[in-house]
Design a protein around this motif. Structure first.
Motif, PDB file in Angstrom:
ATOM      1  N   ARG A 180       0.599  -1.060  -0.509  1.00  0.00           N
ATOM      2  CA  ARG A 180       0.532  -0.130   0.247  1.00  0.00           C
ATOM      3  C   ARG A 180       0.395   0.901   0.018  1.00  0.00           C
ATOM      4  O   ARG A 180       0.588   2.057  -1.032  1.00  0.00           O
ATOM      5  CB  ARG A 180      -0.958  -0.163   1.460  1.00  0.00           C
ATOM      6  N   LEU A 181       1.516   0.800   0.853  1.00  0.00           N
ATOM      7  CA  LEU A 181       2.895   2.526   0.630  1.00  0.00           C
ATOM      8  C   LEU A 181       3.183   2.551  -0.156  1.00  0.00           C
ATOM      9  O   LEU A 181       3.860   4.062  -0.526  1.00  0.00           O
ATOM     10  CB  LEU A 181       3.930   2.373   1.706  1.00  0.00           C
ATOM     11  N   THR A 182       3.949   1.633  -1.252  1.00  0.00           N
ATOM     12  CA  THR A 182       4.199   1.429  -2.284  1.00  0.00           C
ATOM     13  C   THR A 182       4.047   2.153  -3.151  1.00  0.00           C
ATOM     14  O   THR A 182       4.025   2.470  -4.355  1.00  0.00           O
ATOM     15  CB  THR A 182       5.945   0.405  -2.108  1.00  0.00           C
ATOM     16  N   ARG A 183       2.688   1.887  -3.757  1.00  0.00           N
ATOM     17  CA  ARG A 183       1.904   2.037  -4.800  1.00  0.00           C
ATOM     18  C   ARG A 183       0.925   3.097  -4.434  1.00  0.00           C
ATOM     19  O   ARG A 183       0.693   4.185  -5.488  1.00  0.00           O
ATOM     20  CB  ARG A 183       0.221   1.161  -4.561  1.00  0.00           C
ATOM     21  N   SER A 184       1.211   4.068  -3.207  1.00  0.00           N
ATOM     22  CA  SER A 184       0.316   5.818  -3.371  1.00  0.00           C
ATOM     23  C   SER A 184       1.792   6.274  -3.214  1.00  0.00           C
ATOM     24  O   SER A 184       1.576   7.943  -3.988  1.00  0.00           O
ATOM     25  CB  SER A 184       0.409   5.522  -1.332  1.00  0.00           C
ATOM     26  N   LYS A 185       3.007   5.885  -3.436  1.00  0.00           N
ATOM     27  CA  LYS A 185       3.880   7.313  -4.136  1.00  0.00           C
ATOM     28  C   LYS A 185       4.444   7.038  -5.401  1.00  0.00           C
ATOM     29  O   LYS A 185       3.898   6.469  -6.635  1.00  0.00           O
ATOM     30  CB  LYS A 185       5.224   6.569  -3.519  1.00  0.00           C
TER      31      LYS A 185
END
Length: 143
Positions: free
Chosen positions: A138-143
């Motif tokens: 989730r964190l890598t997709r949001s960037k």
């Protein structure tokens, strides 16, 4: 996931939950519902019903298969404990009475709890790993 496979897993999970409720009522130990896969069965049932048909991701499908395999081991442990209870009460059973002689599993204080602890710890570890991977994705997709 094929509908027939979903149906078979769902029926198995409902039977496992029925066995869990029966064991919890006989032994009067609601903790056994947690230790022998009751919560995991409910989680699996919700995972099965979350997405219709074949729209399920490959990862979710493999997680369902893995957790269902763990539920099978929970069911086997329940059946072994049930066999020992029948031997203790009625004197009849399938497995020999000294099957686990000399282990913590035959300790009267921990007999009904100990077999489920190891699988529950494994389930919690898998759930923690799954949550960490989910959070990282989730964190890598949001960037």
């Amino acid at each position: 996931m094929p509908t027939a496979t979903k149906r078979i897993i769902s029926i198995y999970l409902w039977l496992h939950l029925a066995l869990m409720v029966e064991k919890s009522l006989i032994i009067c130990l609601p903790v056994s519902f947690v230790l022998y896969g009751g919560i995991q069965a409910v989680v699996l049932l919700t995972m099965l019903n979350k997405k219709p048909g074949d729209a399920m991701s490959v990862t979710r499908r493999w997680v369902i298969y893995l957790l269902t395999a763990m539920e099978v081991t929970y069911t086997i442990e329940l059946l072994v404990i049930g066999d020992f209870l029948f031997q203790d009460v009625l004197g009849i059973g399938v497995l020999p009475w000294d099957y686990l002689k000399g282990t913590i599993f035959t300790n009267p204080e921990f007999f009904h709890v100990m077999p489920g602890v190891s699988l529950t710890v494994l389930y919690l570890a898998l759930a923690a790993i799954w949550f960490i991977i989910y959070t990282i994705r989730r964190l890598t997709r949001s960037k």
